[in-house]
Design an enzyme around this catalytic site. Structure first.
Site, PDB file in Angstrom:
ATOM      1  N   GLY A 191      -6.111  14.958  53.871  1.00 53.86           N
ATOM      2  CA  GLY A 191      -6.367  16.300  53.604  1.00 53.86           C
ATOM      3  C   GLY A 191      -5.405  17.159  52.866  1.00 53.86           C
ATOM      4  N   LYS A 192      -4.207  16.439  52.373  1.00 53.04           N
ATOM      5  CA  LYS A 192      -3.348  17.211  52.007  1.00 53.04           C
ATOM      6  C   LYS A 192      -3.744  18.254  50.762  1.00 53.04           C
ATOM      7  CE  LYS A 192      -0.548  13.939  50.889  1.00 53.04           C
ATOM      8  NZ  LYS A 192      -1.306  12.766  51.214  1.00 53.04           N
ATOM      9  N   THR A 193      -4.302  17.796  49.639  1.00 51.94           N
ATOM     10  CA  THR A 193      -4.668  18.532  48.508  1.00 51.94           C
ATOM     11  C   THR A 193      -5.514  19.566  48.836  1.00 51.94           C
ATOM     12  OG1 THR A 193      -4.675  16.344  47.270  1.00 51.94           O
ATOM     13  CG2 THR A 193      -5.547  18.206  46.226  1.00 51.94           C
ATOM     14  N   ASP A 200      -5.393  15.919  41.696  1.00 49.65           N
ATOM     15  CA  ASP A 200      -4.674  16.823  42.771  1.00 49.65           C
ATOM     16  C   ASP A 200      -3.998  17.878  41.912  1.00 49.65           C
ATOM     17  OD1 ASP A 200      -5.761  14.869  44.417  1.00 49.65           O
ATOM     18  OD2 ASP A 200      -3.946  14.180  45.003  1.00 49.65           O
ATOM     19  N   LYS A 234       2.368  19.037  42.375  1.00 50.45           N
ATOM     20  CA  LYS A 234       2.434  17.735  42.970  1.00 50.45           C
ATOM     21  C   LYS A 234       3.257  16.781  42.135  1.00 50.45           C
ATOM     22  CE  LYS A 234      -0.014  14.349  44.812  1.00 50.45           C
ATOM     23  NZ  LYS A 234      -0.097  13.942  46.156  1.00 50.45           N
ATOM     24  N   GLY A 250       1.177  10.546  50.059  1.00 46.86           N
ATOM     25  CA  GLY A 250       1.111   9.897  51.273  1.00 46.86           C
ATOM     26  C   GLY A 250       1.565  10.507  52.425  1.00 46.86           C
TER      27      GLY A 250
END
Length: 222
Positions: free
Chosen positions: A16-18, A50, A36, A104
């Protein structure tokens, strides 16, 4: 005006980082740069999805340094080791509010460097810290605790944890946030499934997350 540098890392890939970074960026716009540095699984010649979402959320052009087509770890996706150049690029990023999304998890190798090195470069010496993105599902407690342990061993500050609630869900969703709050001395925010095409929805969610993480200045509509 709020100023600071934040790095969003994950407990794993697809953590769920993005979406977390995009929500935080939308709430901080227009005084934000959401970057990014490294992306994998990108169509040749295309802007990484992203980076495109982060740019749209922050209201600026896409900001990325390296993109590779193979959907694998960067140290395998790149034809050569990724060394200091990615770290230098990240350190040079400037904005009132800087958000940098990792790739990651915390210990992902880049070849000549590590995601940990990107995080150090992103944070610099100013205010800010690490935001841990994690999927709200069974197993997340162990993943978050190990990630927090690793980051603290590396001597970097952690702002808090954001649990992303993306279907399918399991019964642990009812208790994960409470359990992590009791086990950690960190704020734990939750992020429901969002319509990422609607920037106002992302911004509203981002304001709630910023507030839960204890970062003031993003809790009002611009």
């Amino acid at each position: 005006m709020v100023r600071g540098r934040w790095f969003v890392t994950g407990t794993d890939t697809d953590a769920g980082k993005t979406v977390v970074t995009a929500a935080l960026a939308a709430a901080a716009a227009p005084n934000v740069l959401a970057a990014k540095p490294i992306a994998t699984g990108v169509r040749e010649g295309a802007v990484p999805d992203d980076a495109a979402l982060l740019a749209r959320s922050g209201g600026h052009a896409p900001s990325y340094f390296m993109a590779f087509s193979a959907p694998v770890s960067p140290h395998r996706a790149s034809p050569r080791p990724i060394g200091p150049e990615a770290v230098v690029w990240t350190a040079a990023l400037t904005a009132d509010v800087l958000l940098v999304e990792g790739v990651g998890g915390w210990r992902v190798p880049l070849g000549g460097a590590w995601v940990t090195d990107l995080a150090r470069a992103a944070l610099g010496s100013g205010p800010g810290g690490i935001v841990i993105a994690a999927p709200d599902r069974v197993g997340v407690i162990n993943q978050v605790l190990l990630t927090v342990e690793a980051i603290r061993r590396d001597g970097l500050p952690i702002v808090g944890v954001v649990l992303s609630r993306f279907p399918p869900t399991d019964p642990s969703v009812a208790t994960n946030a409470d359990d992590l709050t009791s086990l950690l001395d960190l704020p734990v925010a939750t992020l429901e499934r969002l319509n990422i095409q609607d920037i106002s929805v992302l911004a509203d969610a981002g304001r709630r997350v910023w507030t839960t993480l204890g970062v003031s200045g993003f809790n009002r509509r611009s």
